[in-house]
Design an enzyme around this catalytic site. Structure first.
Site, PDB file in Angstrom:
ATOM      1  N   SER A 143       0.863  -1.191   0.000  1.00 35.20           N
ATOM      2  CA  SER A 143       0.000   0.000   0.000  1.00 35.20           C
ATOM      3  C   SER A 143       0.891   1.229   0.000  1.00 35.20           C
ATOM      4  CB  SER A 143      -0.862   0.013   1.272  1.00 35.20           C
ATOM      5  OG  SER A 143      -1.542   1.260   1.405  1.00 35.20           O
ATOM      6  N   TYR A 156      -2.129  -0.993  10.310  1.00 35.75           N
ATOM      7  CA  TYR A 156      -2.226  -1.198   8.862  1.00 35.75           C
ATOM      8  C   TYR A 156      -0.926  -0.785   8.168  1.00 35.75           C
ATOM      9  CZ  TYR A 156      -4.105  -1.109   4.122  1.00 35.75           C
ATOM     10  OH  TYR A 156      -4.318  -1.350   2.782  1.00 35.75           O
ATOM     11  N   LYS A 160       1.818  -3.076   6.116  1.00 39.63           N
ATOM     12  CA  LYS A 160       2.129  -2.878   4.694  1.00 39.63           C
ATOM     13  C   LYS A 160       3.603  -2.495   4.494  1.00 39.63           C
ATOM     14  CE  LYS A 160      -1.966  -3.833   3.067  1.00 39.63           C
ATOM     15  NZ  LYS A 160      -2.174  -5.030   2.242  1.00 39.63           N
TER      16      LYS A 160
HETATM   17  P1  NAD Z   1     -11.725  -5.776  -0.378  1.00 40.02           P
HETATM   18  O1  NAD Z   1     -12.198  -5.709   1.026  1.00 40.02           O
HETATM   19  O2  NAD Z   1     -12.663  -5.418  -1.472  1.00 40.02           O
HETATM   20  O3  NAD Z   1     -11.137  -7.230  -0.688  1.00 40.02           O
HETATM   21  C1  NAD Z   1     -10.318  -7.907   0.234  1.00 40.02           C
HETATM   22  C2  NAD Z   1     -10.610  -9.394   0.152  1.00 40.02           C
HETATM   23  O4  NAD Z   1      -9.741 -10.064   1.069  1.00 40.02           O
HETATM   24  C3  NAD Z   1     -12.042  -9.748   0.552  1.00 40.02           C
HETATM   25  O5  NAD Z   1     -12.641 -10.585  -0.420  1.00 40.02           O
HETATM   26  C4  NAD Z   1     -11.880 -10.458   1.879  1.00 40.02           C
HETATM   27  O6  NAD Z   1     -12.877 -11.441   2.133  1.00 40.02           O
HETATM   28  C5  NAD Z   1     -10.493 -11.073   1.723  1.00 40.02           C
HETATM   29  N1  NAD Z   1      -9.899 -11.431   3.009  1.00 40.02           N
HETATM   30  C6  NAD Z   1      -9.893 -10.703   4.163  1.00 40.02           C
HETATM   31  N2  NAD Z   1      -9.296 -11.396   5.142  1.00 40.02           N
HETATM   32  C7  NAD Z   1      -8.899 -12.580   4.614  1.00 40.02           C
HETATM   33  C8  NAD Z   1      -8.235 -13.717   5.129  1.00 40.02           C
HETATM   34  N3  NAD Z   1      -7.844 -13.784   6.406  1.00 40.02           N
HETATM   35  N4  NAD Z   1      -7.977 -14.747   4.289  1.00 40.02           N
HETATM   36  C9  NAD Z   1      -8.377 -14.706   2.998  1.00 40.02           C
HETATM   37  N5  NAD Z   1      -9.038 -13.670   2.458  1.00 40.02           N
HETATM   38  C10 NAD Z   1      -9.284 -12.615   3.260  1.00 40.02           C
HETATM   39  O7  NAD Z   1     -10.451  -4.831  -0.427  1.00 40.02           O
HETATM   40  P2  NAD Z   1      -9.472  -4.350  -1.608  1.00 40.02           P
HETATM   41  O8  NAD Z   1      -9.478  -2.872  -1.575  1.00 40.02           O
HETATM   42  O9  NAD Z   1      -9.701  -5.080  -2.872  1.00 40.02           O
HETATM   43  O10 NAD Z   1      -8.070  -4.803  -0.958  1.00 40.02           O
HETATM   44  C11 NAD Z   1      -7.191  -5.732  -1.548  1.00 40.02           C
HETATM   45  C12 NAD Z   1      -5.803  -5.479  -0.988  1.00 40.02           C
HETATM   46  O11 NAD Z   1      -5.383  -4.152  -1.347  1.00 40.02           O
HETATM   47  C13 NAD Z   1      -5.703  -5.539   0.527  1.00 40.02           C
HETATM   48  O12 NAD Z   1      -4.484  -6.164   0.888  1.00 40.02           O
HETATM   49  C14 NAD Z   1      -5.685  -4.080   0.932  1.00 40.02           C
HETATM   50  O13 NAD Z   1      -5.062  -3.881   2.180  1.00 40.02           O
HETATM   51  C15 NAD Z   1      -4.901  -3.484  -0.193  1.00 40.02           C
HETATM   52  N6  NAD Z   1      -5.048  -2.050  -0.421  1.00 40.02           N
HETATM   53  C16 NAD Z   1      -6.265  -1.496  -0.653  1.00 40.02           C
HETATM   54  C17 NAD Z   1      -6.346  -0.124  -0.928  1.00 40.02           C
HETATM   55  C18 NAD Z   1      -7.639   0.549  -1.293  1.00 40.02           C
HETATM   56  O14 NAD Z   1      -7.653   1.786  -1.384  1.00 40.02           O
HETATM   57  N7  NAD Z   1      -8.729  -0.178  -1.539  1.00 40.02           N
HETATM   58  C19 NAD Z   1      -5.183   0.653  -0.927  1.00 40.02           C
HETATM   59  C20 NAD Z   1      -3.978   0.052  -0.653  1.00 40.02           C
HETATM   60  C21 NAD Z   1      -3.905  -1.308  -0.409  1.00 40.02           C
END
Ligand code: NAD
Length: 251
Positions: A143, A156, A160
């Site tokens: 991230s 968080y 990351k």
């Molecule tokens: P999201 O919540 O839409 O998807 C995350 C998925 O991970 C979900 O389907 C959830 O069920 C699954 N998950 C959660 N805990 C789990 C576990 N213990 N085992 C297996 N699966 C699990 O979120 P997203 O925005 O698509 O996030 C995806 C990745 O991107 C994450 O690692 C998040 O931290 C990272 N991220 C997101 C953003 C953002 O702005 N959305 C920014 C930077 C990083």
């Protein structure tokens, strides 16, 4: 020829957001997929969509913070598709948003267990197979909060930041085996996670206005970078932590 023809890929967190968009794109580019998530209904729905468009995917319920389940996920790919070329360690949670002193031990431990230990476990169980076959690409979702400090996100951002340095360490250890390990550092991407954090609606509009490119990223922006890193177009890239953030960390 499609960009992932002949490749087998695992995607964690594939039921939603970036993982789901990446699963669709990888399938369209010819990959055979093992999709993993704790969300069974969501994961099976993605598999159905991919099969309906002629793709090949299998769902497995996996909690990435549990070693035995991550090991079984890797075995599923090897047993089902006889190999493993790509692992997208993408599952993650936002944790609770609090200032550092109000962050509970439970929140800290859970966030680290899923976001950081989950990536460690994926690396631990996939790397030996990839090294043995002499090729592989592992992509970890970090991230921008792993590159710069993040108010109200101590656990968080620590998780990351850990993913970024774990990526570089694994890249150094496995470069000689032609196994590449890179991290994607997404900016603010419009997924269900960001809807949960902000509450949606006007908060999303305000957030757009505060970005260098005045929009949020889309899950497809991350899927595009994951595709590039998974493909043979990036064979000399390893140990990188690549922001996909519309300029956020350029400031
Ligand atoms: P999201 O919540 O839409 O998807 C995350 C998925 O991970 C979900 O389907 C959830 O069920 C699954 N998950 C959660 N805990 C789990 C576990 N213990 N085992 C297996 N699966 C699990 O979120 P997203 O925005 O698509 O996030 C995806 C990745 O991107 C994450 O690692 C998040 O931290 C990272 N991220 C997101 C953003 C953002 O702005 N959305 C920014 C930077 C990083």
């Amino acid at each position: 020829m499609a960009r992932l023809d002949g490749k087998v890929a695992i995607i964690t967190g594939a039921a939603s957001g970036m993982g789901r968009a990446t699963a669709r794109l990888f399938a369209a580019e010819g990959a055979r997929l093992v999709l993993a998530d704790v969300n069974v209904d969501g994961g099976e729905q993605v598999v159905s969509e991919i099969k309906a468009t002629g793709g090949d995917a299998t769902f497995r319920r996996v909690d990435v913070s549990r070693g035995a389940e991550v090991e079984a996920m890797v075995t599923t790919a090897l047993d089902t598709y006889s190999g493993l070329d790509v692992l997208f360690n993408n599952a993650g949670i936002e944790g609770e948003s609090t200032w550092l002193v109000d962050c509970t031990e439970e929140n800290f431990d859970r966030t680290i267990a899923i976001n950081l230990k989950g990536v460690f476990l994926g690396l631990k169980y996939a790397l030996p197979h990839m090294a043995q076959q002499g090729r592989g690409s592992i992509i970890n979702t970090a991230s921008i909060a792993g590159l710069v400090g993040w108010r109200s996100g101590a656990a968080y951002s620590a998780s990351k930041g850990g993913v970024v340095i774990l990526t570089k360490t694994a890249a150094l250890e496995y470069a000689r085996f032609n196994v590449r390990v890179n991290a994607i550092c997404p900016g603010v991407i419009h997924t269900p996670m960001v809807e949960r954090i902000t509450g949606g609606g006007e908060a999303i509009d305000r957030l757009k206005g505060s970005q260098p490119m005045p929009r949020l990223g889309e899950a497809e922006d991350i899927a595009g970078m994951a595709l590039f890193l998974a493909s043979d177009e990036s064979t000399f890239i390893t140990g990188a932590a690549l922001p996909v953030d519309g300029g956020y960390t350029a400031r």
